[in-house]
Design a protein around this motif. Structure first.
Motif, PDB file in Angstrom:
ATOM      1  N   SER A  32      12.695   0.940   4.810  1.00  0.00           N
ATOM      2  CA  SER A  32      12.199   2.312   4.868  1.00  0.00           C
ATOM      3  C   SER A  32      10.791   2.351   5.448  1.00  0.00           C
ATOM      4  O   SER A  32      10.473   3.200   6.289  1.00  0.00           O
ATOM      5  CB  SER A  32      12.208   2.924   3.464  1.00  0.00           C
ATOM      6  OG  SER A  32      11.652   4.224   3.481  1.00  0.00           O
ATOM      7  N   TYR A  33       9.944   1.415   5.030  1.00  0.00           N
ATOM      8  CA  TYR A  33       8.569   1.348   5.532  1.00  0.00           C
ATOM      9  C   TYR A  33       8.548   1.115   7.034  1.00  0.00           C
ATOM     10  O   TYR A  33       7.700   1.664   7.750  1.00  0.00           O
ATOM     11  CB  TYR A  33       7.836   0.236   4.783  1.00  0.00           C
ATOM     12  CG  TYR A  33       6.424  -0.029   5.240  1.00  0.00           C
ATOM     13  CD1 TYR A  33       5.480   0.989   5.321  1.00  0.00           C
ATOM     14  CD2 TYR A  33       6.014  -1.321   5.560  1.00  0.00           C
ATOM     15  CE1 TYR A  33       4.186   0.735   5.714  1.00  0.00           C
ATOM     16  CE2 TYR A  33       4.724  -1.588   5.954  1.00  0.00           C
ATOM     17  CZ  TYR A  33       3.807  -0.561   6.034  1.00  0.00           C
ATOM     18  OH  TYR A  33       2.514  -0.826   6.428  1.00  0.00           O
ATOM     19  N   TRP A  34       9.484   0.304   7.532  1.00  0.00           N
ATOM     20  CA  TRP A  34       9.526  -0.021   8.959  1.00  0.00           C
ATOM     21  C   TRP A  34      10.394   0.958   9.758  1.00  0.00           C
ATOM     22  O   TRP A  34      10.583   0.782  10.955  1.00  0.00           O
ATOM     23  CB  TRP A  34      10.026  -1.448   9.159  1.00  0.00           C
ATOM     24  CG  TRP A  34       8.930  -2.456   9.041  1.00  0.00           C
ATOM     25  CD1 TRP A  34       8.427  -2.988   7.891  1.00  0.00           C
ATOM     26  CD2 TRP A  34       8.183  -3.038  10.117  1.00  0.00           C
ATOM     27  NE1 TRP A  34       7.411  -3.872   8.187  1.00  0.00           N
ATOM     28  CE2 TRP A  34       7.245  -3.922   9.528  1.00  0.00           C
ATOM     29  CE3 TRP A  34       8.223  -2.912  11.503  1.00  0.00           C
ATOM     30  CZ2 TRP A  34       6.347  -4.665  10.301  1.00  0.00           C
ATOM     31  CZ3 TRP A  34       7.331  -3.655  12.265  1.00  0.00           C
ATOM     32  CH2 TRP A  34       6.403  -4.519  11.674  1.00  0.00           C
ATOM     33  N   GLY A  35      10.939   1.979   9.111  1.00  0.00           N
ATOM     34  CA  GLY A  35      11.725   2.970   9.834  1.00  0.00           C
ATOM     35  C   GLY A  35      13.049   2.457  10.338  1.00  0.00           C
ATOM     36  O   GLY A  35      13.499   2.833  11.425  1.00  0.00           O
ATOM     37  N   CYS A  36      13.711   1.599   9.546  1.00  0.00           N
ATOM     38  CA  CYS A  36      14.974   1.007   9.981  1.00  0.00           C
ATOM     39  C   CYS A  36      16.197   1.812   9.563  1.00  0.00           C
ATOM     40  O   CYS A  36      17.310   1.503   9.990  1.00  0.00           O
ATOM     41  CB  CYS A  36      15.115  -0.410   9.401  1.00  0.00           C
ATOM     42  SG  CYS A  36      13.832  -1.562   9.912  1.00  0.00           S
ATOM     43  N   HIS A  67       4.968   1.683   1.480  1.00  0.00           N
ATOM     44  CA  HIS A  67       5.349   0.586   0.590  1.00  0.00           C
ATOM     45  C   HIS A  67       4.148  -0.284   0.242  1.00  0.00           C
ATOM     46  O   HIS A  67       3.864  -0.546  -0.912  1.00  0.00           O
ATOM     47  CB  HIS A  67       6.448  -0.262   1.227  1.00  0.00           C
ATOM     48  CG  HIS A  67       6.860  -1.425   0.379  1.00  0.00           C
ATOM     49  ND1 HIS A  67       6.512  -2.735   0.675  1.00  0.00           N
ATOM     50  CD2 HIS A  67       7.583  -1.487  -0.768  1.00  0.00           C
ATOM     51  CE1 HIS A  67       7.009  -3.538  -0.245  1.00  0.00           C
ATOM     52  NE2 HIS A  67       7.664  -2.816  -1.127  1.00  0.00           N
ATOM     53  N   HIS A  68       3.446  -0.763   1.254  1.00  0.00           N
ATOM     54  CA  HIS A  68       2.226  -1.545   1.049  1.00  0.00           C
ATOM     55  C   HIS A  68       1.349  -1.364   2.288  1.00  0.00           C
ATOM     56  O   HIS A  68       1.786  -0.818   3.291  1.00  0.00           O
ATOM     57  CB  HIS A  68       2.556  -3.026   0.829  1.00  0.00           C
ATOM     58  CG  HIS A  68       3.091  -3.715   2.057  1.00  0.00           C
ATOM     59  ND1 HIS A  68       4.394  -3.564   2.496  1.00  0.00           N
ATOM     60  CD2 HIS A  68       2.502  -4.535   2.958  1.00  0.00           C
ATOM     61  CE1 HIS A  68       4.586  -4.275   3.590  1.00  0.00           C
ATOM     62  NE2 HIS A  68       3.441  -4.873   3.900  1.00  0.00           N
ATOM     63  N   THR A  69       0.115  -1.817   2.189  1.00  0.00           N
ATOM     64  CA  THR A  69      -0.789  -1.738   3.334  1.00  0.00           C
ATOM     65  C   THR A  69      -0.488  -2.893   4.273  1.00  0.00           C
ATOM     66  O   THR A  69      -0.787  -4.047   3.964  1.00  0.00           O
ATOM     67  CB  THR A  69      -2.259  -1.788   2.877  1.00  0.00           C
ATOM     68  OG1 THR A  69      -2.501  -0.706   1.979  1.00  0.00           O
ATOM     69  CG2 THR A  69      -3.195  -1.665   4.073  1.00  0.00           C
ATOM     70  N   GLY A  70       0.112  -2.570   5.383  1.00  0.00           N
ATOM     71  CA  GLY A  70       0.471  -3.605   6.340  1.00  0.00           C
ATOM     72  C   GLY A  70      -0.756  -4.251   6.958  1.00  0.00           C
ATOM     73  O   GLY A  70      -1.811  -3.624   7.070  1.00  0.00           O
ATOM     74  N   PRO A  71      -0.639  -5.528   7.372  1.00  0.00           N
ATOM     75  CA  PRO A  71      -1.759  -6.251   7.987  1.00  0.00           C
ATOM     76  C   PRO A  71      -1.956  -5.790   9.433  1.00  0.00           C
ATOM     77  O   PRO A  71      -1.394  -6.358  10.371  1.00  0.00           O
ATOM     78  CB  PRO A  71      -1.325  -7.710   7.899  1.00  0.00           C
ATOM     79  CG  PRO A  71       0.168  -7.650   7.941  1.00  0.00           C
ATOM     80  CD  PRO A  71       0.558  -6.376   7.242  1.00  0.00           C
TER      81      PRO A  71
END
Length: 416
Positions: A273-277, A285-289
């Protein structure tokens, strides 16, 4: 007799008194001084990294890492994430919709794959011919799954017959194999394994951390259900972000879970869901790097511009040149069968009478070149040489061979 009347304290004076007391309480004096070493400028030496990883960064990846960050949910970052998904699909040769990058190293991707696929009621068959099979079995046992291992001596790979017998005997729901076993320098053949697994109702999970981009691998055509890699090997990006992809078979198994994955951070339904898949609006979801995301994008762009076939040919060519040069120096290659040698990581036996630590230290001190000793089952037995991504050049082969010749002439022979 006169009564003394106390003067009322003004509200302003009272507030000033309270403020002064509050400031005194809120400003304690630190007792530990700033570390002296942190008051000096950061100094990082240049070294040619020809071990099993990480690799030196390409100029475009270094430039990407120096970009100012923006918010991890800003549209510009989301657009870069979309480009990364497309780049992973190209690198993996897949059209899987659950294709993304885990915020963590290759170990993290291994755990993400196993945590999402396995429940305590599952049986997993692990091909163990090096340290990564050992680690996968360890992770699966921690999850409570029933683990069986196929064992091969270091330097050997699993045949179709080995796999078929293991599937028939243990009836696993997941088979784990390492495509590029960097502890031994072995390349695992994949042809026919996906079809074989699916006939037995089993998913094929492949670790391609040390091979992806440098060795042919075609996820959809080869029937691989879960594939992951790391950023710091052939992609020549900083470690800490790992491409991963799940087939429809794998996605359906995850949807049939009776229990939720034990890790929130690695829960693939959340990450997808966070990556739009999933075609739905993205959920935080989390703070991506962010900086690592920029670097991975540029690393995948570099691979796309070079082309997979050209990259495969380049890595094979430098590996062939290296192997011939090592043999010309009188060194013995650890993997006997030429077709089974991993083009990205070459293993050579420590020559008799030499201490491997002296050789690696000499190369580092005198030539600023890193190579590594063995790992896991090959510890103390081999030297490991990596020629991956940005470092996979003929010039680097020649430079290393010259340095090795120097090391063999000058290193004291071990008394062991």
């Amino acid at each position: 007799m006169h009564r003394t009347t106390a003067l009322p304290i003004s509200i302003a004076a009272l507030l000033r008194a309270c403020s002064t007391a509050a400031c005194a309480m809120a400003a304690p004096t630190p007792h530990i001084p700033p570390p002296r070493e942190l008051l000096r400028p950061l100094a990082v030496p240049y070294r040619l990294l020809l071990g099993p990883g990480p690799s030196n960064l390409s100029p475009r990846v270094r430039a990407a890492g120096s970009q100012q960050i923006v918010g991890h949910m800003h549209p510009e970052v989301l657009q870069v994430m979309e480009e990364i998904k497309a780049g992973i699909q190209y690198a993996f040769q897949t059209r899987n919709r659950i294709t993304l990058a885990v915020s963590g190293t290759g170990h993290c991707a291994m755990e993400a794959a196993l945590i999402n696929l396995l429940e305590s009621s599952d049986t997993v068959l692990v091909g163990n011919n090096g340290i990564w099979g050992e680690r996968a079995a360890d992770v699966a046992r921690r999850l409570g799954a029933k683990v069986h291992e196929l064992l091969k001596p270091p330097g050997e790979y699993f045949t179709l017959r080995d796999i078929q017998e293991g599937l028939a005997q243990h009836k696993p729901s997941v088979l784990f194999l390492t495509h590029g076993e960097s502890s031994t320098g072995v390349r695992q053949p994949l042809e026919g394994l996906g079809e074989l697994c699916h006939r037995h109702g089993c998913l094929l999970l492949v670790d391609a951390v040390a091979s992806l981009g440098g060795v042919p691998i075609l996820m959809d055509q080869q029937g691989i259900d879960v594939l992951y890699t790391g950023s710091q090997k052939v992609l020549s990006a900083p470690p800490g972000i790992s491409p991963i992809s799940f087939s429809e078979r794998a996605r359906e198994k995850m949807q049939r879970r009776k229990t939720r994955p034990p890790s929130f951070y690695l829960d693939m339904s959340c990450l997808a869901s966070y990556w739009g898949c999933d075609g739905e609006p993205r959920m935080y979801h989390h703070t991506g790097p962010v900086s690592s995301i920029f670097c991975l994008r540029e690393a995948l762009a570099g691979l796309a511009e070079l082309g997979l076939e050209s990259s495969w040919k380049q890595h094979q060519a430098v590996c062939t040149r290296l192997c011939q040069g090592l043999q010309d120096l009188g060194l013995e290659l650890f993997v006997k069968e030429e077709a089974a040698r991993l083009p990205t990581v070459t293993t050579v036996r420590v020559p008799e009478g030499y201490n491997w630590k002296e050789i690696t230290a000499f190369l580092m001190d005198k030539h600023s070149i890193e190579i590594s000793g063995g790992l896991g089952p090959t510890a103390g037995k081999v030297l490991r040489i990596g020629l991956m991504g940005h470092n996979a050049t003929q010039d680097n082969v020649d430079r290393l061979l010259q340095a090795l010749r120097d090391a063999l002439q000058h290193c004291q022979h071990s008394r062991l």
